[in-house]
Enzyme design. Structure first.
Site, PDB file in Angstrom:
ATOM      1  N   THR B  94      52.519  18.698  29.793  1.00 36.60           N
ATOM      2  CA  THR B  94      52.589  20.083  29.327  1.00 36.60           C
ATOM      3  C   THR B  94      51.622  20.208  28.175  1.00 36.60           C
ATOM      4  O   THR B  94      51.788  19.548  27.143  1.00 36.60           O
ATOM      5  CB  THR B  94      54.018  20.442  28.871  1.00 36.60           C
ATOM      6  OG1 THR B  94      54.873  20.426  30.021  1.00 36.60           O
ATOM      7  CG2 THR B  94      54.068  21.823  28.232  1.00 36.60           C
ATOM      8  N   LYS B 169      54.468  27.198  32.763  1.00 36.86           N
ATOM      9  CA  LYS B 169      55.345  26.337  31.954  1.00 36.86           C
ATOM     10  C   LYS B 169      55.597  26.978  30.591  1.00 36.86           C
ATOM     11  O   LYS B 169      56.714  26.923  30.061  1.00 36.86           O
ATOM     12  CB  LYS B 169      54.704  24.953  31.794  1.00 36.86           C
ATOM     13  CG  LYS B 169      55.526  23.958  30.958  1.00 36.86           C
ATOM     14  CD  LYS B 169      56.789  23.484  31.648  1.00 36.86           C
ATOM     15  CE  LYS B 169      57.680  22.627  30.759  1.00 36.86           C
ATOM     16  NZ  LYS B 169      57.342  21.210  30.721  1.00 36.86           N
ATOM     17  N   LYS B 237      56.098  21.026  20.072  1.00 32.76           N
ATOM     18  CA  LYS B 237      54.746  20.919  20.645  1.00 32.76           C
ATOM     19  C   LYS B 237      54.495  22.055  21.639  1.00 32.76           C
ATOM     20  O   LYS B 237      53.483  22.758  21.568  1.00 32.76           O
ATOM     21  CB  LYS B 237      54.568  19.573  21.369  1.00 32.76           C
ATOM     22  CG  LYS B 237      53.190  19.409  22.019  1.00 32.76           C
ATOM     23  CD  LYS B 237      53.149  18.306  23.099  1.00 32.76           C
ATOM     24  CE  LYS B 237      53.667  18.813  24.425  1.00 32.76           C
ATOM     25  NZ  LYS B 237      53.370  17.936  25.577  1.00 32.76           N
TER      26      LYS B 237
END
Lengths: 286, 286
Positions: B94, B169, B237
Site C-alpha cells: 500500500t 485502497k 502511513k
C-alpha cells in the site's frame, strides 16, 4: 381490564406507531400539535383530545414522540397537572438524557412511572413494527410497557435506569457520525481520483470498510439521489445533544464535533431537509 | 513454458503470500531485507538472492510487498538496471498512487509491464489466500497476473490504469478512518454514561450504525484487548498517503486529517504497535 392508551406526536414516525397500536388494541387517545396529522387515525377510530393534558387525564399509558427537547418539555409540563397516580409515560423522542431523568423524577413524585425509549429503524421500521427500542427505566415499568413495545418494535432492549435509552441512542448516533464522514470523504476521494464509484463500493464493501451506511447510502450517492432517509436537521439535533452530554461527562469527542459542524453548515446553506448522505456534496465543496 | 516467479518483501503479509505461490507453482525467487524472514521459505524450496536486482534478473514476473514508499522506491530503483524486457512487475504494497504511476512509466520505457495491486484482508486473508486485490494496470498485464492473484486472493478487481489500485485502497482506508473514530467515540461515550458496552453493541450493531469495525473491534475493546489486527503505525502511513493525494486533488478531507492526527499522537506516545482500535484509549484521554 384493558389499559387506556394515549399517544402524543403524530409525525412521520409517530403516525405509523400510533396506527399499529390502534389496530392491535382497538383504542387510542391522541393529540398532536397539528390536528390535520390526526385525521387518518381519527377515521380509524382514535379519540382526539385538544391537549396533551387531556390525553394524560383519559389514559393509563401514554406514549410521546415529538421533535426537539423543548417540545418534550412542553408536552410533559402540560401533562404534569393532570392526575397521574399509577400511570405510565413512555417518551420515544430522541432527546436529552438529562431531560428524561428530570421528567422521570417529576413523574415519580406524582406516583407515575416513566421510561425513556428512543428508537431506530426509520419510517420503514415504524410502518412495519420492526423498530429497535432502547429502553431506560425500572424493570416493572418496562414489563408493563412490553406488550406495546412488541407491537412497534423487534429489538427491544432494557439498557439501565431512566436516561439509558437516550444514552444508547446517542452512542448509536455518534457511531453513525463517524461512518458518514468516512463514507462521504471516501467516495469524494474515489470520484476525484477518476475511479468508478460503483466499482470501488463493490471492492471495499465486504471488507474492513464495510458498513450499513455504505450499503444503503453508497448507491444513492452514486446516482445523485439525496432525498432523505434521515434528514440533516434531525441529525444535527441529535449530535448537539450528544455533544452537550459528552461535555458534561468531561469528554472531548473531536470527531463528533467536526461532523456536527459540517452538518450545521449544511443546514445554514438551506440543506436541512436533505438526507444525511448529502454530506458528500458538502465535502466536495470544502 | 512456466514463468519464473520472483517475490520481494517477506513481512507478515508477504511471507504468507509467497508461501502460497511457492506451494502452487513449485518455484520462487525471493529477496527480503532481513534474510532471517526467508529461512522457512528457503527450506520449502525457494531460491534466495541477495538483492532485488538479482531476483528481477532471474524472474519473469516479480511481486513486491514492502513497507513505506521509500522502500518501494529503493526496491524498484535497484531493479531498474536489470534487463527487464517483457517482464511483469506487481507492487502489492500500500503506497503512493503517484509513485506507482512513476514506476509504471519507468518500467514501460524498459519494455516491462507494471500493476499496482494493494490488498486488504489482513494476515488472515494472506494466510488463507482470500485477500481482496485492488488492481491498476492495463488489461493484458492483469490477465497475465491473474493466475497468481487467484492463489493469493478471492475478490480481485481491475479498477483502472496504474495507480487505480492504490486510489481504491486509499478510499478503503478513508472510510475505515471514519468508522474507527465513530466506533471509539461511541464506546467511550457509552462507558462514561454508565452503560454496559456489550449491551449497547448488541442493540446498535444490526441497525444504521452497523459496521465491520464494530463487529470485529467492539468485543476486543469491551474486554480490553488492544493487540493489533492492524497496527497504528501502518494506518498512519496509509492515512498520510491519502491526505497527500487528497490535497493534490484539491480536496479538504477534514475527517481524515483529524483521525490521522489522533493516530499520529498515539504513535508519538509509543503506541504505534498497538491495534488501531486502541484509539478508544486515546479518545478517553483527551
Amino acid at each position: 381490564m384493558e389499559e387506556r392508551i394515549g399517544f402524543i406526536g403524530l409525525g412521520v414516525m409517530g403516525k405509523s406507531m400510533a396506527h399499529l397500536l390502534l389496530a392491535k388494541f382497538g383504542n387510542l387517545n391522541i393529540y398532536s400539535r397539528t390536528k390535520e396529522k390526526a385525521l387518518p387515525l381519527i377515521e380509524e377510530g382514535a379519540s382526539w383530545y385538544s391537549s396533551a393534558r387531556e390525553v394524560a387525564q383519559n389514559s393509563d399509558v401514554v406514549f410521546t414522540i415529538v421533535g426537539y427537547p423543548k417540545d418534550v418539555r412542553e408536552v410533559y409540563d402540560n401533562m404534569m397537572n393532570a392526575p397521574l397516580e399509577g400511570k405510565l409515560f413512555v417518551d420515544m423522542t430522541t432527546t436529552e438524557p438529562s431531560l428524561e431523568i428530570e421528567i422521570g423524577a417529576e413523574l415519580s413524585k406524582r406516583g407515575a412511572s416513566f421510561i425513556d425509549a428512543p428508537v431506530s429503524g426509520g419510517d420503514k421500521g415504524a410502518r412495519e413494527g420492526t423498530l429497535s427500542i432502547m429502553c431506560g427505566g425500572d424493570d416493572e415499568a418496562i414489563e408493563r410497557a412490553m406488550k406495546y413495545f412488541l407491537v412497534m418494535g423487534k429489538n427491544i432492549r432494557h439498557l439501565g435506569p431512566v436516561g439509558s435509552g437516550q444514552h444508547t441512542k446517542m452512542a448509536n448516533q455518534i457511531l453513525i457520525a463517524g461512518t458518514m464522514i468516512g463514507l462521504c470523504e471516501s467516495l469524494v476521494y474515489a470520484r476525484k481520483a477518476g475511479l468508478d464509484i460503483n466499482e470501488v463500493m463493490a471492492t471495499i464493501s465486504k471488507g474492513a470498510a464495510g458498513c450499513w451506511s455504505l450499503d444503503n447510502y453508497g448507491p444513492r450517492i452514486a446516482r445523485g439521489d439525496f432525498a432523505p432517509g434521515f434528514m440533516v436537521k434531525h441529525f444535527v439535533k441529535d449530535m448537539k445533544i450528544a455533544i452537550d452530554e459528552s461535555r458534561k461527562m468531561g469528554l472531548n469527542l473531536k470527531g463528533l464535533e467536526l461532523v456536527e459542524k459540517l452538518y450545521e453548515e449544511m443546514e445554514k446553506e438551506g440543506e436541512g431537509n436533505l438526507g444525511t448522505h448529502a454530506l458528500y456534496n458538502a465535502i466536495d465543496r470544502l
